[in-house]
Design an enzyme around this catalytic site. Structure first.
Site, PDB file in Angstrom:
ATOM      1  N   SER A   1      41.384  13.231  51.772  1.00 19.98           N
ATOM      2  CA  SER A   1      41.452  11.934  51.089  1.00 19.98           C
ATOM      3  C   SER A   1      42.552  11.020  51.612  1.00 19.98           C
ATOM      4  O   SER A   1      42.542   9.830  51.307  1.00 19.98           O
ATOM      5  CB  SER A   1      41.668  12.141  49.592  1.00 19.98           C
ATOM      6  OG  SER A   1      40.431  12.170  48.943  1.00 19.98           O
TER       7      SER A   1
ATOM      8  N   LYS B   1      41.443   7.959  53.311  1.00 21.94           N
ATOM      9  CA  LYS B   1      40.957   6.779  52.574  1.00 21.94           C
ATOM     10  C   LYS B   1      41.921   5.597  52.702  1.00 21.94           C
ATOM     11  O   LYS B   1      41.511   4.441  52.655  1.00 21.94           O
ATOM     12  CB  LYS B   1      40.753   7.134  51.097  1.00 21.94           C
ATOM     13  CG  LYS B   1      39.622   8.141  50.868  1.00 21.94           C
ATOM     14  CD  LYS B   1      39.627   8.667  49.441  1.00 21.94           C
ATOM     15  CE  LYS B   1      38.523   9.676  49.190  1.00 21.94           C
ATOM     16  NZ  LYS B   1      38.649  10.373  47.897  1.00 21.94           N
TER      17      LYS B   1
ATOM     18  N   TYR C   1      32.064   9.186  56.031  1.00 20.07           N
ATOM     19  CA  TYR C   1      33.046   9.692  55.063  1.00 20.07           C
ATOM     20  C   TYR C   1      33.404  11.159  55.344  1.00 20.07           C
ATOM     21  O   TYR C   1      34.574  11.534  55.349  1.00 20.07           O
ATOM     22  CB  TYR C   1      32.493   9.508  53.637  1.00 20.07           C
ATOM     23  CG  TYR C   1      33.390  10.081  52.583  1.00 20.07           C
ATOM     24  CD1 TYR C   1      34.612   9.485  52.286  1.00 20.07           C
ATOM     25  CD2 TYR C   1      33.047  11.251  51.909  1.00 20.07           C
ATOM     26  CE1 TYR C   1      35.460  10.033  51.338  1.00 20.07           C
ATOM     27  CE2 TYR C   1      33.879  11.797  50.958  1.00 20.07           C
ATOM     28  CZ  TYR C   1      35.083  11.191  50.679  1.00 20.07           C
ATOM     29  OH  TYR C   1      35.930  11.734  49.744  1.00 20.07           O
TER      30      TYR C   1
ATOM     31  N   TYR D   1      45.508  11.089  42.755  1.00 19.72           N
ATOM     32  CA  TYR D   1      44.433  11.443  41.822  1.00 19.72           C
ATOM     33  C   TYR D   1      44.817  11.012  40.407  1.00 19.72           C
ATOM     34  O   TYR D   1      45.505  10.010  40.223  1.00 19.72           O
ATOM     35  CB  TYR D   1      44.119  12.946  41.891  1.00 19.72           C
ATOM     36  CG  TYR D   1      43.743  13.412  43.276  1.00 19.72           C
ATOM     37  CD1 TYR D   1      42.628  12.891  43.921  1.00 19.72           C
ATOM     38  CD2 TYR D   1      44.492  14.362  43.933  1.00 19.72           C
ATOM     39  CE1 TYR D   1      42.269  13.318  45.186  1.00 19.72           C
ATOM     40  CE2 TYR D   1      44.132  14.806  45.214  1.00 19.72           C
ATOM     41  CZ  TYR D   1      43.027  14.275  45.824  1.00 19.72           C
ATOM     42  OH  TYR D   1      42.675  14.687  47.075  1.00 19.72           O
TER      43      TYR D   1
ATOM     44  N   VAL E   1      42.827  17.124  49.403  1.00 18.97           N
ATOM     45  CA  VAL E   1      42.564  18.477  48.890  1.00 18.97           C
ATOM     46  C   VAL E   1      42.948  19.607  49.845  1.00 18.97           C
ATOM     47  O   VAL E   1      42.967  20.756  49.444  1.00 18.97           O
ATOM     48  CB  VAL E   1      41.098  18.724  48.474  1.00 18.97           C
ATOM     49  CG1 VAL E   1      40.762  18.061  47.182  1.00 18.97           C
ATOM     50  CG2 VAL E   1      40.138  18.351  49.566  1.00 18.97           C
TER      51      VAL E   1
END
Ligand code: GLU
Length: 331
Positions: free
Chosen positions: A77, A80, A204, A256, A274
């Site tokens: 992530s 991103k 992605y 998160y 993660v």
């Protein structure tokens, strides 16, 4: 007195700081026991749960590293942040923000709830999966490789070498992608995607599977800490407005559903993934005292044992401690 900092007369040498960081990594390493490695993507389970490493690089080039610093990991992530930056550079900030909002959700990264409620006009932010998949659909290109080429070029410009794609992780992501596909179908139904769903998803999965080292992740952090400019050359790599926007999202949505706590207790923009990586960015700050990295630094942490929110359990504690000891908070 702040540990690992000094009175005005004491020099904050690399050796001095290194000793403190070595002690802290040893101390906080015990907390890896309290977390679990991610298992929903089977290959991530192969990570060594007891690993903990950190790399800190200052705007002036000072580098402190400690613990398990030689274990490459996929950025997951954390990617991103950078696809969002690339999309803003390609399509313009206002266009990207017309497709994805900048609000924290307080929900898990892969929650479908808000899409289903249909009250929202667009995905909440680019760091939840719905927003990130929307962002990949905005990237220019007809294939996932074409879409990701500018991202690889950006990394290459900063790091001096092109990071590799971890094919096994990419395949594992793809094979276990039911939740992301579900999100994708909602996005199609709501009309958010600008490219075919398969293409957006493939892009992605690939961006999440880019492999990086701790020191390279810290180097990416330095550029953000310095508002997008390379402190060595003075060259603008990311436009200031985009770098700042990315940092504001990291602060509000980067960790998160523990983003609020991280902002409150650590106080610096950060993004986790993660696989157990965290990129954290300490901008230059003005203080009376002579403190470490006053001109700003990029920090990368790797610790694959995760807490319930999906953040590195020991990594968070280590960052919190360092931020406190060195007064890194932006507040
Ligand atoms: N591969 C990830 C996914 O399931 C990214 C997860 C993360 O790092 O938050 O979407």
């Amino acid at each position: 007195m702040v540990q690992g900092s000094a009175n005005l007369n004491t020099k904050l040498t690399e050796e001095w700081l290194q000793n403190y960081v070595d002690d802290w990594v040893k101390f906080f390493g015990r907390y890896t026991n309290e977390g679990e490695v991610a298992s929903y993507i089977p290959i991530l389970q192969e990570a060594n749960k007891s690993h903990l490493g950190i790399s800190i690089i200052g705007n002036e080039g000072m580098m402190i590293q400690s613990g398990n610093i030689d274990v490459p990991f996929t950025i997951q992530s954390i990617s991103k942040v950078f696809t969002f930056i690339v999309a803003c550079m390609e399509r313009g900030v206002s266009y990207v923000l017309s497709r994805v909002d900048v609000e924290p959700t307080g929900e898990a990264f892969n929650s479908i709830m808000h899409l289903e409620m249909k009250k929202i006009k667009k995905p909440f932010n680019p760091f939840v999966n719905a927003g990130a998949i929307t962002v990949t659909s905005l990237l220019n290109g007809k294939t996932s490789d074409e879409k990701l080429e500018p991202l690889f070029r950006l990394f290459e410009k900063i790091l001096g070498a092109r990071p590799r794609l971890n094919k096994k992780v990419y395949e594992s992501e793809n094979e276990t992608s039911v939740r992301n596909r579900a999100i994708g179908y909602y996005l199609v139904e709501l009309g958010y995607l600008e490219s075919e769903l398969e293409l957006a998803l493939d892009t992605y999965f690939k961006q999440c599977s880019i492999e990086i080292s701790l020191s390279d992740l810290a180097r990416l952090g330095v550029i953000l800490a310095n508002d997008g400019e390379d402190p060595k050359t003075g060259i603008e790599i990311i436009p200031k407005q985009v770098a700042r926007l990315a940092k504001s999202l990291m602060l509000t949505c980067g960790m998160y559903d523990a983003s609020g706590k991280f902002a409150a207790y650590v106080g610096i923009p950060a993004k986790s993934g993660v696989s157990g990586g965290i990129i954290a960015v300490a901008p230059p700050r003005i203080r009376q005292e002579n403190l470490p990295f006053l001109n700003g630094c990029g920090i990368a942490v790797y610790g694959p044992a995760l807490d319930e929110q999906g953040n590195s359990v020991a990594g968070i504690r280590l960052l919190r401690h360092i931020a406190k000891q060195w007064d890194l908070s932006i507040f």
